[in-house]
Design an enzyme around this catalytic site. Structure first.
Site, short mmCIF file in Angstrom:
data_model
loop_
_atom_site.label_atom_id
_atom_site.label_comp_id
_atom_site.label_asym_id
_atom_site.label_seq_id
_atom_site.Cartn_x
_atom_site.Cartn_y
_atom_site.Cartn_z
N HIS A 308 0.84 -1.19 0.00
CA HIS A 308 0.00 0.00 0.00
C HIS A 308 0.88 1.23 0.00
CE1 HIS A 308 -3.02 2.96 1.33
NE2 HIS A 308 -3.91 2.12 0.84
N ASP A 366 -8.15 -4.26 -0.70
CA ASP A 366 -8.63 -4.64 -2.03
C ASP A 366 -8.44 -6.12 -2.33
OD1 ASP A 366 -9.33 -1.95 -2.89
OD2 ASP A 366 -7.18 -1.57 -2.91
#
Length: 433
Positions: A308, A366
């Site tokens: 991330h 996600d």
């Protein structure tokens, strides 16, 4: 004792300038370089704004090193397991959790704003039958200012609140209508007797032909996903909303700008890319081979859903959603979902492989959200739309905060110019080439 200022020395002139440190409630301080260009005649250069604080905000805090996400000071783990989405929406907008009376009032107001002006049906009908739902969402949200122009004074706090509530109420209706248009089914009116997430599922999957009751597990899963995606500090789409809003643009235009930014595959399309990757890998037995491919810099394969931009630890949202993924698949008779089995195998390898551990490539939110959406029957081209429905709450909260700040100024980033120096216009006869 911590320093409360930073001294910057210009190597060219030898002059030094002192700038104050701005300290938030928690987190690292920021150097206030507002006067840097005036004092020293230089800009700062920070592509992607990785080390630049663009504003003051009291809404969301992220500690990427520790894997911490707070909404108005509340840990995401507590809100995700205990709160309703509209409870979180109220918190983000107003700063505190509502009592029972205020929450009832808020839910009532939102439910009374869910319908769209009937003339918007003509606008929806103008889109091609296979138009991407994000194109429809972006266009219709931007058009709302033409229908609801009674409360567009961005300098009026009451107008801002009315517009924010309208957006939270109407974006799910528009999103569901975009889906219905895409599949050729009649648009379903909202039902004010249903809770926010249940009403959205009704507008998505009900038809005039028969009764439809959203399942409790589907409603619970959607409530969780919406909470986890409600806000995430100064990400690309939120920064876009703030930048558009800094010019005084109306709120519907600002949120449409945020939707357009979210549409980018590097932002809102990540969960769709995860499913594409899982389909490419195909089988649990292929996982080791593909994880080796991911480590090969010369191989075009990329591992999606790991790592991330902000989190350098396990994404706290991923921990929560992983557990719910088990529950959803079990209760929806999809417990033997091969995609989920494959995802678990990839996660297992990544968490034990030195290559991924050293680079802090942990699963993010996600990685699992697409699997849940798929199990709920939501098609892949709607994944980013679902993200937008949830993130609208964060966008309007940041927009309201910014517009209520007396020190708000129009955004105007600077640049390092790499074009030609000053040159003269030449007639055709003197131009080369």
């Amino acid at each position: 004792m911590a320093k409360d200022s930073v001294t910057i020395t210009h190597n060219g002139t030898g002059k030094s300038f002192e700038y104050a440190l701005k300290q938030g409630t928690i987190g690292p301080p920021a150097v206030d370089i507002t006067a840097l260009y005036r004092d020293a005649g230089i800009f700062t250069y920070d592509p992607g704004f990785m080390a630049t604080a663009s504003c003051h905000s009291a809404i969301t805090y992220i500690d990427g090193e520790q894997g911490i996400l707070l909404y108005r000071g509340y840990p995401i783990e507590q809100l995700a397991t205990k709160a309703s989405f509209l409870e979180v929406a109220y918190l983000l907008m107003h700063g505190d959790l509502p009592n029972e009376v205020r929450l009832d009032e808020f839910e009532h107001v939102i439910s009374r704003h869910t319908m769209l002006n009937e003339n918007l049906k003509n606008f929806l009908a103008g889109f091609h039958y296979d138009a991407h739902p994000m194109a429809i969402l972006c266009g219709v949200v931007g058009s709302l200012s033409a229908f609801y122009h009674d409360s567009l004074d961005v300098h009026d706090a009451d107008h801002r609140l009315i517009s924010a509530r309208r957006l939270i109420a109407k974006v799910p209706t528009i999103a569901a209508a975009a889906y219905k248009h895409n599949v050729g089914e009649p648009i379903m009116y909202p039902r004010n007797d249903l809770r926010y997430c249940a009403n959205f599922l009704h507008m998505m999957f009900a038809t005039p032909c028969e009764d439809y009751e959203p399942s409790l597990i589907a409603e619970k899963a959607l409530n969780l996903l919406f909470i986890l995606h409600a806000d995430h500090e100064q990400n690309a789409s939120t920064s876009t909303v703030r930048l558009a809003g800094s010019s005084g643009a109306n709120p519907f235009a600002c949120i449409a700008a945020g939707i357009a930014s979210l549409w980018g595959p590097a932002h809102g399309g990540a969960n769709e890319a995860v499913l594409d990757m899982l389909e490419e890998i195909g089988d649990v037995g292929n996982a080791p081979k593909y994880m080796d491919k991911a480590k090969d810099k010369d191989d075009p394969f990329r591992l999606m859903g790991f790592g991330h931009r902000v989190y350098k630890n396990y994404d706290p949202r991923a921990k929560i959603i992983r557990e719910v993924c088990h529950q959803v698949l079990n209760e929806l008779a999809d417990a033997n979902n091969p995609m989920f089995d494959l995802a678990l195998k990839l996660e297992e390898i990544a968490l034990s492989d030195d290559y991924f551990v050293e680079r802090r490539l942990y699963p993010n939110v996600d990685f699992y959200s697409g699997i849940i959406y798929q199990a709920l029957g939501i098609p892949r081209n709607m994944f980013t739309v679902m993200f937008a429905v949830a993130r609208t709450v964060g966008w309007v909260s940041h927009w309201m905060e910014m517009m209520g700040d007396p020190n708000n100024r129009i955004g105007r980033p600077r640049q390092i110019y790499h074009g030609p120096p000053t040159r003269d216009y030449l007639p055709f006869s003197q131009r080369s080439g």
